[in-house]
Design a protein around this motif. Structure first.
Motif, short mmCIF file in Angstrom:
data_model
loop_
_atom_site.label_atom_id
_atom_site.label_comp_id
_atom_site.label_asym_id
_atom_site.label_seq_id
_atom_site.Cartn_x
_atom_site.Cartn_y
_atom_site.Cartn_z
N GLU A 133 0.83 -1.20 0.00
CA GLU A 133 0.00 0.00 0.00
C GLU A 133 0.86 1.25 0.00
OE1 GLU A 133 -2.34 -0.52 3.51
OE2 GLU A 133 -0.63 -0.31 4.87
N LEU A 134 0.23 2.40 -0.15
CA LEU A 134 0.86 3.71 -0.19
C LEU A 134 1.86 3.83 -1.34
CD1 LEU A 134 -0.50 4.02 2.56
CD2 LEU A 134 1.51 5.24 3.35
N TYR A 135 1.33 3.96 -2.53
CA TYR A 135 2.17 4.12 -3.72
C TYR A 135 1.57 5.22 -4.59
CZ TYR A 135 -1.47 0.82 -5.16
OH TYR A 135 -2.68 0.19 -5.37
N GLY A 136 2.36 5.65 -5.58
CA GLY A 136 1.93 6.74 -6.43
C GLY A 136 1.54 6.29 -7.82
N GLU A 137 1.85 7.12 -8.82
CA GLU A 137 1.50 6.81 -10.20
C GLU A 137 2.38 5.69 -10.74
OE1 GLU A 137 -0.87 8.08 -11.96
OE2 GLU A 137 -1.49 9.89 -10.88
N LYS A 138 1.92 5.07 -11.83
CA LYS A 138 2.73 4.07 -12.49
C LYS A 138 4.00 4.72 -13.05
CE LYS A 138 -0.60 0.51 -13.79
NZ LYS A 138 -1.14 -0.32 -14.90
N THR A 139 5.09 3.97 -13.04
CA THR A 139 6.36 4.51 -13.49
C THR A 139 7.26 3.39 -13.98
OG1 THR A 139 8.27 5.86 -12.84
CG2 THR A 139 7.38 4.39 -11.20
N ASP A 140 8.27 3.77 -14.75
CA ASP A 140 9.26 2.80 -15.20
C ASP A 140 10.65 3.12 -14.66
OD1 ASP A 140 9.76 5.08 -16.58
OD2 ASP A 140 9.71 4.18 -18.59
N VAL A 141 10.72 3.94 -13.58
CA VAL A 141 12.03 4.25 -12.98
C VAL A 141 12.60 2.97 -12.36
CG1 VAL A 141 11.43 6.66 -12.53
CG2 VAL A 141 10.93 4.92 -10.80
N PRO A 142 13.93 2.89 -12.23
CA PRO A 142 14.54 1.66 -11.71
C PRO A 142 14.10 1.28 -10.30
CG PRO A 142 16.19 3.05 -12.77
CD PRO A 142 14.94 3.86 -12.67
N TRP A 143 13.62 2.26 -9.56
CA TRP A 143 13.18 1.97 -8.19
C TRP A 143 11.65 1.87 -8.10
CZ3 TRP A 143 15.60 6.44 -9.80
CH2 TRP A 143 14.81 7.59 -9.85
N ALA A 144 11.01 1.59 -9.21
CA ALA A 144 9.56 1.40 -9.20
C ALA A 144 9.19 0.25 -8.26
CB ALA A 144 9.07 1.11 -10.61
N LEU A 145 8.04 0.39 -7.63
CA LEU A 145 7.59 -0.60 -6.64
C LEU A 145 6.56 -1.55 -7.27
CD1 LEU A 145 7.53 -1.48 -3.60
CD2 LEU A 145 5.61 0.11 -3.33
N GLN A 146 6.85 -2.82 -7.18
CA GLN A 146 5.89 -3.83 -7.66
C GLN A 146 4.75 -3.96 -6.65
OE1 GLN A 146 6.73 -8.11 -7.19
NE2 GLN A 146 6.62 -8.26 -9.44
N ILE A 147 3.53 -3.85 -7.14
CA ILE A 147 2.35 -3.93 -6.27
C ILE A 147 1.46 -5.08 -6.73
CG2 ILE A 147 0.22 -2.76 -5.56
CD1 ILE A 147 2.65 -1.67 -4.18
N HIS A 148 1.05 -5.87 -5.74
CA HIS A 148 0.16 -7.00 -6.02
C HIS A 148 -1.29 -6.64 -5.69
CE1 HIS A 148 4.11 -8.88 -5.00
NE2 HIS A 148 3.85 -9.55 -6.13
N GLN A 149 -2.20 -7.34 -6.33
CA GLN A 149 -3.59 -7.25 -5.92
C GLN A 149 -3.69 -7.90 -4.54
OE1 GLN A 149 -6.38 -8.85 -8.75
NE2 GLN A 149 -8.14 -8.65 -7.36
N TRP A 150 -4.30 -7.19 -3.58
CA TRP A 150 -4.16 -7.57 -2.18
C TRP A 150 -5.50 -7.96 -1.56
CZ3 TRP A 150 0.40 -8.65 -0.33
CH2 TRP A 150 0.59 -8.79 1.05
N ASP A 151 -5.47 -9.03 -0.77
CA ASP A 151 -6.62 -9.44 0.02
C ASP A 151 -6.35 -8.98 1.45
OD1 ASP A 151 -8.61 -10.66 1.48
OD2 ASP A 151 -8.44 -12.61 0.47
N GLU A 152 -6.94 -7.86 1.84
CA GLU A 152 -6.64 -7.28 3.16
C GLU A 152 -7.08 -8.19 4.30
OE1 GLU A 152 -8.16 -3.39 3.61
OE2 GLU A 152 -6.96 -2.52 1.99
N SER A 153 -8.21 -8.84 4.16
CA SER A 153 -8.70 -9.69 5.25
C SER A 153 -7.80 -10.89 5.48
CB SER A 153 -10.13 -10.16 4.94
OG SER A 153 -10.16 -10.91 3.73
#
Length: 344
Positions: A148-168
């Protein structure tokens, strides 16, 4: 292939029936670090380092409750909106602590703890300031565990991979093949904020040591600096949030807190400078004992005064002796004159 920062596919480790949640562990690690730093800085100010823990027993529970209250009040839809789950408001381990509420109620708890243990609140707040912001830096990594807590999509080398998340469930959603579903690669705003918090902590420590800040100003500096970065990161974030006049609610809160920090800095301008224990001890003692030259000068002055007193006493003695001798001679002459007259 794009370089990126990987994210965990699960935020929970199980030790038998006991869940170990990454978010909670980051928060706890930050609390421990903050108490340790506060203890060292209290000791430098002439207090017992144990006072940090004594007051923390009040500040930490208040801070956790305050942080959760702010989160629930500022984002009520998930709990009280359509399809919301009110009881989930108590599930702190799933994430959702607003720093503004945590600092506000945490400060109230610290004030109560300081009164209980006879500690000046502003001294404690100054000692705690860099530790608080360091705890925030560490706590932000809990957002990494929760994807969680991420910004816009980007292709910078430090981009963060985000998964679809099941919070429960506390883990990523998986496809038919059992692979974690990747939503994309985004600006890691949690990481940006964590780095900013570390920088603010370093600034507070440096400025405090370099300029001997007046009492309360280290805490005021923290209140001023943190919102500056937070405004930038809030404007970068894309996660759902409530808005007011076109801006995210946390942006407005950051502006208000920044102004509060400026006001506190101004109000504390006349406060005394908090000295380290060694300096305070040196200042309160006999200065001549610490300065041989001053001690020698003082001794010389006393010797001179003693010699002067002795000289004065001697002069007075000689004067009195001379006066007595003169009186004796005059009496003798009168006796001789009387005898002569008598003989005549």
């Amino acid at each position: 292939m794009q370089a990126y920062i990987p994210s965990p596919t699960t935020g929970v480790l199980w030790l038998g029936p006991i869940p170990i949640r990454g978010y909670a562990m980051c928060i706890l690690a930050g609390i421990v670090a903050a108490i340790w730093i506060c203890g060292r800085r209290l000791r430098d100010r002439g207090y017992d380092s144990e006072d940090a823990l004594n007051v923390a027993w009040w500040a930490v529970p208040f801070g956790i409750v305050g942080g959760r209250l702010y989160h629930v009040i500022s984002s009520p839809q998930a709990y009280f909106g359509e399809g919301g789950r009110p009881l989930d408001a108590f599930k702190i381990w799933q994430g959702g602590l607003g720093i503004w509420g945590a600092v506000a109620l945490g400060a109230l708890g610290a004030w109560i703890g300081c009164r209980k243990h006879g500690l000046p609140f502003l001294d404690y707040a100054d000692a705690a300031a860099p530790g608080i912001i360091l705890a925030q830096a560490m706590g932000r990594w809990g957002n990494w565990f929760n994807n969680e807590l991420y910004g816009e999509k980007t292709d910078v080398p430090w981009a963060l991979q985000i998964h679809q998340w099941d919070e429960s469930a506390g883990h990523a959603v998986r496809d038919a093949s059992g692979n974690a579903v990747v939503l994309g690669y985004y600006h890691p705003t949690f990481l940006y904020e964590s780095i900013w918090c570390l920088l603010v902590a370093a600034i507070i420590v440096y400025v405090d040591r370099r300029f001997n800040l007046r009492r309360g100003r280290s805490f005021a500096l923290y209140v001023m600096l943190y919102p500056v970065g937070r405004i930038v990161f809030e404007l970068m974030r894309t996660d759902p949030a409530n808005h007011f006049l076109g801006l995210r609610l946390n942006v407005w809160t950051s502006l208000v807190v920044f102004v509060l920090g400026v006001v506190l800095w101004w109000l504390f301008r006349a406060n005394p400078v908090t000295l380290a224990e060694s300096s305070a001890a040196g200042g309160s003692g006999d200065d001549s004992a610490d300065d041989p030259d001053q001690a020698s000068d003082g001794s010389d002055v006393e010797d001179a005064e003693s010699e002067g007193s002795a000289g004065s006493a001697a002069s007075m003695g000689e004067t009195e002796s001379a006066g007595s001798t003169g009186e004796s001679e005059s009496a003798a002459e009168d006796d001789v004159r009387s005898a002569s007259e008598s003989n005549d």
